[in-house]
Every structure is written in C-alpha cells, then in structure tokens.
Design a protein around this motif. Structure first.
Motif, mmCIF file in Angstrom:
data_model
loop_
_atom_site.group_PDB
_atom_site.id
_atom_site.type_symbol
_atom_site.label_atom_id
_atom_site.label_comp_id
_atom_site.label_asym_id
_atom_site.label_seq_id
_atom_site.Cartn_x
_atom_site.Cartn_y
_atom_site.Cartn_z
ATOM 1 N N PHE A 89 0.809 -1.213 0.000
ATOM 2 C CA PHE A 89 0.000 0.000 0.000
ATOM 3 C C PHE A 89 0.845 1.267 0.000
ATOM 4 N N ARG B 224 -2.045 4.706 -6.174
ATOM 5 C CA ARG B 224 -2.883 4.259 -5.059
ATOM 6 C C ARG B 224 -4.233 4.959 -5.065
ATOM 7 N N TYR C 127 -5.221 -4.125 -5.293
ATOM 8 C CA TYR C 127 -3.986 -3.367 -5.090
ATOM 9 C C TYR C 127 -2.781 -4.112 -5.657
#
Length: 485
Positions: free
Chosen positions: A313, A380, A399
């Motif tokens: 992340f 992101r 992701y």
C-alpha cells in the motif's frame, strides 16, 4: 456438563458450503452465527500513511451486493433451522457482547490476508483474551490452503509463474467440505437484529440498475451457485473460456465469478470442484485449465499480501521504488474517474465501472495503465477509486494488480499498455466504445478510438466536435509514452 456454545463470525465468507469456520462451530451443542457491519468499512476514509488522501471506502455497487449477500445468508441459515444475528459496530466491541449474552465457549472465523483485515482479527482476539473464550481462525479464501503451500509463507515466490509451477506440482487442492447440520440457537440468544438500509451504509449515490451492464450481479450464495450452474453447465461456456475471456460485451465471455468469490459467497475450492467435474463429464482442454490458472492468480496475490503486509500500500510498493515522480492533479483525476479523458477506450471502461460496478480485466489493465503510466498520477488513488466502485473488489487482487501495472509490484519490468493498440485489438469494430460513449456512436471505428485525429471537415460531417461534443484528450498520448520507453 453444561451445553457448549460456539459463535461463528461471518466475514468475507458469506456461504454455508465449504465453510470450515462454520463446520468447526457446529461441533458445539449450540451455534450462534453473527455478521457485523463495521462502520470503518463505509463512508469517507483516509488512505493513511505518507501522501494520504480521502476516498469513499465502499460505494453503492458493493454495498448493495453485500446487503443482498447477507440477506441471502440469513435466509439460508433460517432454512437450516438457525438464524443470523446482525449487528452494526466494530467486531471487537460487538462480538464479546454477543458471546457474553449466550455464554459462548468458542468463536470461529476465517482469517484474511491483508493488514487491515488482520488488524481487526487481532483486535477481536485481544478482546477475548480475558474472557475464557477460545478464538479459532481458519483459512478459506484461496484455492490452495496456506498449510499446503510447498514453501514457507516468507519464501512464497514474488513472480507468478514460479509460484504457479510449484503449487501445481506439489499442492493438491483440498475437497470442499459439505454443509453441516447446524445446531439450534441457544435459548438465551438476544434479538437477531435487522439489516441496515443501503443509505445507512453511506454510499453517496443511489443508482438504478443499468441495463447496459454485462450482468446484474445479484448478491448471495444462491445467486453465486446459480451463476456457476449457468456458466459452466447450462451455457457450456467453460469449453471456450480461454478464447473468449478478453471480451468486452456480454454476460458469458468470461465466468464473472469474482463478485461472489471475493465476498465469499462462492468458495474457490467449490468452483474448482465443478471445473474438475466438467472435465470428467464433458471436456478437458486449455480453457478448463485456464480457469484454474486464473484462480491461482487470485491465490498468488492473497499469499503475496500475507507475505509483504503493508508494503503493497506504499507508493513505492514492495519494490520500494523512489525513482517515479507520482503526481497529484485533481482535475486529471476527475476526468479519469468520470470517463471524460478524451481517450475513448479509457472513458468507456470508466463509465461502465461507474454505472455497474464492473469492467472487464482487459479494461482494468488499460484504465490503470493510463492513470499510472500516461498520467503518472499516484497509482494508489486510482486503486482506491476502484476499491470504492468495484462490485468485485478484493484488496489483494485490486492493489496487487494496480501495483503490478504501476511498476512497483510483482514484476521487475516497467509495464504499460498502448491504449489505442489495445482498443483496436480487443474492440476492433468499436462496439464496446460506442456502447458506453454514446457521443461517438456515429463515428467509424478508426475515429471512434481516436476522435482527435478527425479534421474539422470530418468533425462537421459526423457531428462530433472534439472539445465540445466529446472532450479533447487530457494528455498527448504519444508524448506520454516517450518517458516510458
């Protein structure tokens, strides 16, 4: 000896079939099924960490699908003589109260691989630390069980091909477990509670079903099993899956099992079991193998997130890259998000996503590549927009794939897509673009994919003025590729 009571906490495992946590709970004399609508999963949230931003955690499409799935689970439990307790609140606060009310001895649950999900699990486990209640986690979100991997989790390869070959050679898939006999609720069970409404969960926009979508995606185990039956058996589409899976229009060019898999309405082992049954009774070919191949791709990202944790992340991803200058440009972001980039193939996919909560895998790759590579916007933020909108959102798959496309994930190469070339290859007659970008419906395919190349005379001839009837490109595509080569 007093009767034993188990509480089974349903999470992203909204099914009765092949549910190890449910099976284990049913060893008790009484079972109390519970589902918590965690407020942290809804509304505006901060992404967190460096270079944070705000985004809507769960949008209309997935919230609707989840509500339908929980409703279906409750109905199925009632058919089996049980029920589903519904609570709104943080599980670490809600579950101890329910357990105390029914004098539970055990809590069973499925564990999930991402850091955010594991944080909630840890909080629940901690909440029961002094309550003389055992918390038993089970692994059930992947085709291959984590205990059957041919290597330690820390040694899971970071490349898919290496992972796949090792698992194919050394890790047999476990058989699905049958639906157990579910013991009755104890007499001291509190009120089962009512489901929240869609508006209670906070999606800002309430959308009517869009008949341009490829499938209605009704939530729940019942609908998921019906989709397997329809796709594999009734339609006999599995035999040509490999050839058709990159389609753009229609219900059956691909399996579209992902919404039910990701919300846990379908077990990947049960899907694989149907594939193998199909191979035994009809045909075994590259297409049947390829569906298993795609299930293993899904597994790959689940184990990658279990291995790497929060690194996925970060802007630099698991490769810790600092050589890419990620940009923040709210205007460009909004044009991408609303399907107004002036690049028809991107716009068509984003409009489909917004209207239906779904887009094809081919579309996702191109929309993500345009965002991360051509615009160089913080990848992101694009991934978080998909998190909001996708009916089939899974944190590891979403992701993981975005990081892969952005060059910060599971590939040492810089990956980008030539958008127009992809459009011509997968939408040669521009039927998909015209389906979602009605402004371009009267253009010939060449110009439907590149309207900015029309002369003033041609724009007048076809009634499409670039910059007026349809946006001019937000970026010079050719120039934006130069920095990527």
């Amino acid at each position: 000896m007093s009767p034993s009571t188990a509480l089974v906490w349903f999470r992203r495992d909204l099914r009765l079939h092949d549910n190890d946590a449910l099976v284990a709970a049913c060893d008790a004399d009484h079972v109390v099924p519970v589902y918590c609508f965690d407020p942290r999963d809804y509304g505006q949230r901060s992404f967190g960490g460096h270079h944070s931003f705000e985004f809507q955690k769960t949008g209309h499409h997935r919230a609707r699908f989840r509500l339908e799935s929980v409703t279906d689970l409750r109905s199925s439990l009632r058919d089996h003589g049980s029920d589903l307790l519904i609570r709104v609140g943080r599980p670490e606060s809600v579950l101890p109260d329910v357990a105390a009310a029914v004098d539970a001895d055990t809590v069973t649950m499925h564990t999930l691989p991402t850091a955010e999900e594991k944080h909630v699990e840890s909080a629940v486990t901690h909440a029961f630390a002094d309550a003389n209640v055992s918390v038993r986690p089970f692994w059930g979100h992947t085709l291959t069980h984590i205990d059957d991997l041919p290597m330690a989790l820390a040694d899971v390869p970071d490349t898919y091909t290496t992972f796949r070959k090792a698992v194919e050679a050394e890790s047999p898939v476990r058989d699905p477990v049958p639906i157990p006999d579910i013991p009755a609720l104890p007499s001291n069970t509190p009120e089962v509670g009512t489901l929240p409404s869609l508006s209670d969960l906070g999606p800002e926009t309430s959308l009517s079903p869009d008949d341009r979508g490829v499938l209605s995606f009704d939530g729940g185990e019942t609908a998921g099993l019906a989709r397997v039956e329809s796709y594999i058996w009734e339609g006999d589409h599995l035999r040509t899956y490999k050839e058709t899976r990159n389609g753009m229009l229609g219900a059956d060019y691909s399996s579209k099992f992902s919404p039910w898999l990701n919300e846990g309405c379908l077990s990947p082992r049960s899907v694989q079991s149907e594939v193998e049954r199909y191979e035994d009774s009809r045909v075994k070919n590259d297409s049947t193998y390829w569906l298993t191949f795609e299930l293993r791709w899904r597994d790959f990202f689940q184990f990658q997130f279990a291995k790497h944790g929060t690194d996925f992340f970060h802007r630099g991803g698991i490769r810790h890259r600092t050589d890419i200058e990620w940009r923040t440009d709210d205007t460009q972001f909004e044009r991408w998000a609303t399907g107004q980039t002036g690049i028809p193939f991107v716009d068509a996919n984003m409009r489909e996503l917004n209207a239906t909560g779904y887009m094809s895998n081919r579309g996702r790759q191109n929309a993500a590549s345009f965002f991360a590579n051509n615009l160089r916007l913080d990848w992101r933020r694009g991934a978080a927009y998909f998190e909001t909108q996708l009916v089939d959102y899974d944190p590891a798959s979403n992701y993981g794939n975005w990081a892969y496309i952005a060059g910060v994930g599971n590939d040492s190469r810089d990956r980008y897509f030539d958008i127009v070339k992809q459009a011509r290859q997968y939408d040669g007659d521009a039927a998909y673009v015209k389906h979602w970008v009605s402004e371009l419906a009267d253009l010939p395919p060449t110009y439907a994919h590149e309207p900015w190349k029309m002369s003033d005379t041609e724009q007048a001839q076809y009634g499409v003025e670039v910059g007026v009837d349809y946006p001019a490109p937000v970026v010079d595509l050719d120039a934006s590729y130069e920095k990527l080569r």
